[in-house]
Design a protein around this motif. Structure first.
Motif, PDB file in Angstrom:
ATOM      1  N   ILE A 109       0.851  -1.187   0.000  1.00 53.38           N
ATOM      2  CA  ILE A 109       0.000   0.000   0.000  1.00 53.38           C
ATOM      3  C   ILE A 109       0.887   1.238   0.000  1.00 53.38           C
ATOM      4  N   ASP A 110       0.796   2.052  -1.036  1.00 55.19           N
ATOM      5  CA  ASP A 110       1.552   3.303  -1.086  1.00 55.19           C
ATOM      6  C   ASP A 110       0.770   4.392  -0.364  1.00 55.19           C
ATOM      7  N   VAL A 111       1.452   5.104   0.526  1.00 57.91           N
ATOM      8  CA  VAL A 111       0.774   6.019   1.450  1.00 57.91           C
ATOM      9  C   VAL A 111       1.548   7.322   1.588  1.00 57.91           C
TER      10      VAL A 111
ATOM     11  N   ARG B 284       3.639  -0.966  -6.064  1.00 58.54           N
ATOM     12  CA  ARG B 284       4.581  -1.768  -6.837  1.00 58.54           C
ATOM     13  C   ARG B 284       5.488  -2.582  -5.924  1.00 58.54           C
ATOM     14  N   GLU B 285       5.872  -3.768  -6.398  1.00 54.71           N
ATOM     15  CA  GLU B 285       6.891  -4.538  -5.688  1.00 54.71           C
ATOM     16  C   GLU B 285       8.286  -4.127  -6.152  1.00 54.71           C
ATOM     17  N   ARG B 286       8.412  -3.834  -7.447  1.00 55.69           N
ATOM     18  CA  ARG B 286       9.708  -3.445  -8.001  1.00 55.69           C
ATOM     19  C   ARG B 286       9.649  -1.994  -8.474  1.00 55.69           C
ATOM     20  N   HIS B 287      10.819  -1.336  -8.425  1.00 57.42           N
ATOM     21  CA  HIS B 287      10.950   0.048  -8.888  1.00 57.42           C
ATOM     22  C   HIS B 287       9.963   0.978  -8.184  1.00 57.42           C
ATOM     23  N   ARG B 288       9.716   0.714  -6.892  1.00 56.65           N
ATOM     24  CA  ARG B 288       8.741   1.544  -6.178  1.00 56.65           C
ATOM     25  C   ARG B 288       9.269   2.952  -5.916  1.00 56.65           C
TER      26      ARG B 288
ATOM     27  N   ALA C  37      11.213   4.546  -8.245  1.00 57.46           N
ATOM     28  CA  ALA C  37      11.538   5.133  -9.543  1.00 57.46           C
ATOM     29  C   ALA C  37      10.905   6.514  -9.663  1.00 57.46           C
ATOM     30  N   PRO C  38      11.606   7.470 -10.286  1.00 56.55           N
ATOM     31  CA  PRO C  38      11.055   8.839 -10.395  1.00 56.55           C
ATOM     32  C   PRO C  38       9.665   8.887 -11.014  1.00 56.55           C
ATOM     33  N   GLU C  39       9.434   8.078 -12.060  1.00 52.89           N
ATOM     34  CA  GLU C  39       8.106   8.115 -12.686  1.00 52.89           C
ATOM     35  C   GLU C  39       7.038   7.575 -11.757  1.00 52.89           C
ATOM     36  N   ARG C  40       7.392   6.604 -10.884  1.00 50.79           N
ATOM     37  CA  ARG C  40       6.415   6.098  -9.922  1.00 50.79           C
ATOM     38  C   ARG C  40       6.107   7.154  -8.866  1.00 50.79           C
ATOM     39  N   LEU C  41       7.128   7.846  -8.382  1.00 52.67           N
ATOM     40  CA  LEU C  41       6.896   8.896  -7.392  1.00 52.67           C
ATOM     41  C   LEU C  41       6.062  10.022  -7.994  1.00 52.67           C
ATOM     42  N   ASP C  42       6.292  10.323  -9.272  1.00 52.23           N
ATOM     43  CA  ASP C  42       5.475  11.333  -9.944  1.00 52.23           C
ATOM     44  C   ASP C  42       4.013  10.889  -9.995  1.00 52.23           C
ATOM     45  N   THR C  43       3.798   9.601 -10.289  1.00 48.91           N
ATOM     46  CA  THR C  43       2.430   9.071 -10.314  1.00 48.91           C
ATOM     47  C   THR C  43       1.761   9.217  -8.951  1.00 48.91           C
ATOM     48  N   LEU C  44       2.480   8.885  -7.878  1.00 50.53           N
ATOM     49  CA  LEU C  44       1.904   8.980  -6.538  1.00 50.53           C
ATOM     50  C   LEU C  44       1.559  10.420  -6.180  1.00 50.53           C
ATOM     51  N   ARG C  45       2.406  11.344  -6.574  1.00 47.37           N
ATOM     52  CA  ARG C  45       2.103  12.751  -6.273  1.00 47.37           C
ATOM     53  C   ARG C  45       0.872  13.218  -7.048  1.00 47.37           C
ATOM     54  N   ARG C  46       0.706  12.725  -8.266  1.00 50.34           N
ATOM     55  CA  ARG C  46      -0.498  13.056  -9.030  1.00 50.34           C
ATOM     56  C   ARG C  46      -1.733  12.449  -8.374  1.00 50.34           C
ATOM     57  N   LEU C  47      -1.573  11.287  -7.736  1.00 50.76           N
ATOM     58  CA  LEU C  47      -2.686  10.648  -7.044  1.00 50.76           C
ATOM     59  C   LEU C  47      -3.055  11.356  -5.742  1.00 50.76           C
TER      60      LEU C  47
ATOM     61  N   GLU D 125       6.673  14.367   7.030  1.00 48.12           N
ATOM     62  CA  GLU D 125       5.895  13.395   6.273  1.00 48.12           C
ATOM     63  C   GLU D 125       6.598  13.069   4.968  1.00 48.12           C
ATOM     64  N   ALA D 126       6.259  11.927   4.402  1.00 48.53           N
ATOM     65  CA  ALA D 126       6.876  11.481   3.148  1.00 48.53           C
ATOM     66  C   ALA D 126       6.029  10.376   2.543  1.00 48.53           C
ATOM     67  N   LEU D 127       6.250  10.119   1.268  1.00 50.22           N
ATOM     68  CA  LEU D 127       5.635   8.962   0.624  1.00 50.22           C
ATOM     69  C   LEU D 127       6.329   7.701   1.117  1.00 50.22           C
ATOM     70  N   ALA D 128       5.535   6.648   1.322  1.00 46.29           N
ATOM     71  CA  ALA D 128       6.080   5.392   1.836  1.00 46.29           C
ATOM     72  C   ALA D 128       5.219   4.247   1.317  1.00 46.29           C
ATOM     73  N   GLN D 129       5.735   3.039   1.475  1.00 50.15           N
ATOM     74  CA  GLN D 129       4.958   1.849   1.119  1.00 50.15           C
ATOM     75  C   GLN D 129       4.839   0.952   2.339  1.00 50.15           C
ATOM     76  N   LEU D 130       3.609   0.548   2.656  1.00 53.90           N
ATOM     77  CA  LEU D 130       3.360  -0.409   3.727  1.00 53.90           C
ATOM     78  C   LEU D 130       3.364  -1.801   3.113  1.00 53.90           C
ATOM     79  N   VAL D 131       4.302  -2.639   3.546  1.00 56.23           N
ATOM     80  CA  VAL D 131       4.386  -4.019   3.072  1.00 56.23           C
ATOM     81  C   VAL D 131       3.805  -4.894   4.183  1.00 56.23           C
ATOM     82  N   VAL D 132       2.604  -5.382   3.960  1.00 55.34           N
ATOM     83  CA  VAL D 132       1.820  -6.041   5.005  1.00 55.34           C
ATOM     84  C   VAL D 132       2.065  -7.548   4.982  1.00 55.34           C
ATOM     85  N   GLY D 133       2.023  -8.162   6.165  1.00 53.99           N
ATOM     86  CA  GLY D 133       2.279  -9.594   6.279  1.00 53.99           C
ATOM     87  C   GLY D 133       1.252 -10.453   5.577  1.00 53.99           C
TER      88      GLY D 133
END
Length: 635
Positions: free
Chosen positions: A269-271, A356-360, A362-372, A315-323
């Motif tokens: 979960i990207d948060v 994402r599991e891979r390239h989480r 990556a600049p283009e992924r971070l750009d996507t999250l900021r747009r979200l 604060e910052a963008l992060a990913q929660l990797v849940v069990g």
């Protein structure tokens, strides 16, 4: 409106709720014996006009903060309870932190036990409360001095709650129904019952719903909303649902009851994560935490996507990797506590539940999250469409955002493509970039391999569009072909100005050989036979056939054995007919259908596999939907 209590143990939360509603929310024997709340308690207060206030009474003991978080998630209004004799205490601070991190912005303070203090202490406690709330979302919240014993101040508090309820808009964003399960039990004659807060949408008796993340399907047999029998339950209400055909053991606290399109279990979960300002040190990448989201409690790791640490109050963008998979949707608030579960570290909001599991990072992924992180689902979609060259899966977007399609106005210039039953959208600017890339890739191919007519569409995709769905590349090619910017000869794609030109001698030989191939049909002769027939050297005819093959005029099934276009089309149609009839093409049946030997039939099927017309599965071949041969189309 759902009112949630918050505050330190023994500050009178349960007594206050009972004084307001007449309901004792401590229902367990252990709660009665120990005099403290352990589980979540619920009470309801009818209001003039038919509305009902729902109260969630949470435990104040530090050992049961996880239960408190489950109760605080989804509330509309926080009633912060602080005893006048004690003033703010450790759990007061943590509970206030939690409701702030969960995004609760409206509330009031009940300064309880005022009958136990004098006027001086009462004034001093009010100053302590104001100092505590200063700078936070409840800085201007009213403070009510109350006593559950003498009932002082209760009428004023009740009046304020009624005013807040009247101003409360319980309709929350999102079209689909979601209920966070905090209790599950069975009742004689009714069966399995779940209770929880409705986060979005509405549910009606008879609706089919899904228990997420398990995926169990069930149906709503009956329901109560705000403790009253009802036929429909809405966002902002506490509801009890009687579910048919499912055992109590199949549902647990933390599950969700959702409309079928919203079943979207996730473990990444990207948060947007905010670290509590009360933390003494920075938060490190890959820290183990207890995650609280909805009514769920799970172990997780936090992967920071911006830097290796997070300072207190930052604060910052992060990913929660849940069990294990849980339910999460964009905009959901969450809390993280330390690995021992002893203190609250921070919290935040879900940006994208499908991380994402891979390239989480990556600049283009971070750009996507900021747009979200745009303020509305429509704004998020348009921000994504401006940038995404791969296209937006609208079905997934609607599910992750929990938004109806009618709320998303795409505009006339957005390209819509159907791919594998999915609805893909690409913005006008990215679409034009893709079209230009397609043409540029063909031009480069012509420079690199001038002796070839051009690549097939599969090769174009591998060279220029490796991350794109084949349906998108197909649509690109079709639009460019329609406009005349590209051309196609058989399976080969090329610029209209590019062609394989034959010499006068080659043209003469081709005019002699091609009619022979057409006449031979599905049982052609070898290159050496053609050379003898036209009186030309074998190597010269072989070179010519290769060039004709690059133009799409003939097809080499095996080395030195070429079939005409019409013959290959006839063979392909025969294979497709067998696939339509029995779901697969088998060598023996194919042999019988076209009337040639088994060895040649196998060679033809292997050729079909090579060019992508079929795919092999053990001893069978299945026709692909995206064939390069384009049956029925002229070269």
């Amino acid at each position: 409106m759902i009112v949630g209590t918050a505050g330190h143990i023994d500050h009178g939360k349960t007594s206050l709720v009972k004084a307001l509603t007449g309901v004792d929310t401590d229902r367990l024997k252990e709660e009665k014996a120990r005099g403290i709340s352990i589980e979540l308690g619920y009470a309801y207060k009818p209001l003039p006009g038919g509305a009902i206030l729902g109260f969630v009474d949470v435990p104040g003991h530090e050992k049961f903060v996880d239960h408190m978080v489950a109760g605080a998630t989804g509330i509309d209004f926080v009633l912060l309870v602080i005893a006048a004799d004690d003033g703010p205490m450790p759990q007061t601070l943590e509970h206030l932190d939690i409701v702030s991190l969960l995004g609760v912005r409206t509330g009031a303070v009940a300064m309880t036990k005022v009958d136990r203090v004098d006027a001086t202490r009462r004034a001093e406690c009010e100053r302590e409360i104001r100092a505590l709330l200063s700078g936070g979302p409840l800085a201007d919240a009213p403070i009510f001095g109350v006593s559950s014993v003498t009932r002082e101040g209760l009428d004023a508090l009740q009046a304020h709650l009624q005013e807040a309820a009247a101003a409360q808009d319980a309709r929350r964003p999102g079209a689909g129904f979601r209920l966070a399960v905090d209790r599950c039990f069975t009742l004689d004659g009714i069966g399995t019952v779940v209770t929880g807060t409705v986060f979005s949408g509405a549910v009606t008796v008879g609706d089919e719903v899904i228990v997420s993340p398990s995926g169990e399907r069930t149906r709503v047999r009956s329901l109560h909303a705000q403790n009253r029998t009802a036929t429909v339950g809405h966002a902002g209400q506490r509801c009890a649902l009687a579910l048919g055909g499912i055992a109590k053991e199949a549902i647990a606290r933390g599950d969700w009851i959702v409309a079928p399109p919203l079943h979207l279990p996730t473990a990444r979960i990207d948060v947007r994560l905010r670290l509590s300002a009360r933390e003494a040190k920075a938060f490190r990448h890959w820290t183990a935490v207890h995650l609280h989201l909805g009514a769920a409690h799970a172990l997780a790791r936090v992967a920071l996507l911006e830097g290796e640490s997070l300072a207190p109050g930052s604060e910052a963008l992060a990913q929660l990797v849940v069990g294990q998979p849980i339910g999460a949707w964009a905009g959901d608030a969450f809390i993280v506590r330390d690995a021992s579960g002893a203190r609250t570290l921070g919290g935040g909001v879900v940006v994208d539940p499908v991380g994402r599991e891979r390239h989480r990072r990556a600049p283009e992924r971070l750009d996507t999250l900021r747009r979200l992180e745009a303020p509305t689902p429509a704004a998020r979609l348009h921000a994504l469409l401006e940038a995404s060259d791969t296209g937006i899966d609208l079905d997934q977007f609607r599910a992750t955002q929990n938004v109806a399609g009618s709320e998303l106005e795409l505009g006339r210039d957005v390209i819509r493509i159907e791919s594998g039953g999915r609805d893909i959208a690409i913005g006008a600017a990215p679409w034009q970039r893709l079209r230009d890339t397609f043409v540029e890739r063909l031009a480069r191919s012509h420079e690199e391999r001038p002796e070839e007519l051009g690549p097939d569409l599969g090769r174009v995709r591998r060279m220029a569009f490796p991350r794109h769905r084949s349906a998108v590349v197909d649509a690109l090619a079709a639009s460019l072909l329609e406009e005349g910017r590209v051309a196609r000869s058989g399976p080969w794609w090329h610029l209209p100005t590019h062609s394989i030109r034959l010499t006068e001698r080659e043209e003469q030989l081709a005019r002699a050989i091609l009619p022979r191939l057409d006449a031979e049909g599905v049982d052609p002769t070898w290159v050496r036979d053609h050379a003898k027939a036209v009186g030309a050297p074998e190597h010269e005819v072989r070179a010519l056939m290769r060039r004709l093959g690059r133009r799409g005029d003939v097809f080499a099934v095996v080395k030195d054995l070429y079939f005409s276009r019409s013959a290959v089309e006839r063979l392909a149609l025969a294979a497709k007919a067998l696939d339509d009839e029995s779901g697969a093409v088998r060598a023996a049946e194919f042999r019988d259908r076209i009337g040639i030997g088994r060895k040649r039939a196998i060679q033809i099927l292997e050729f079909f596999d090579r060019v992508g017309f079929t795919r092999r599965a053990h001893d069978e071949h299945r026709v692909r939907g995206d064939s390069l041969l384009r049956l029925g189309e002229s070269p």
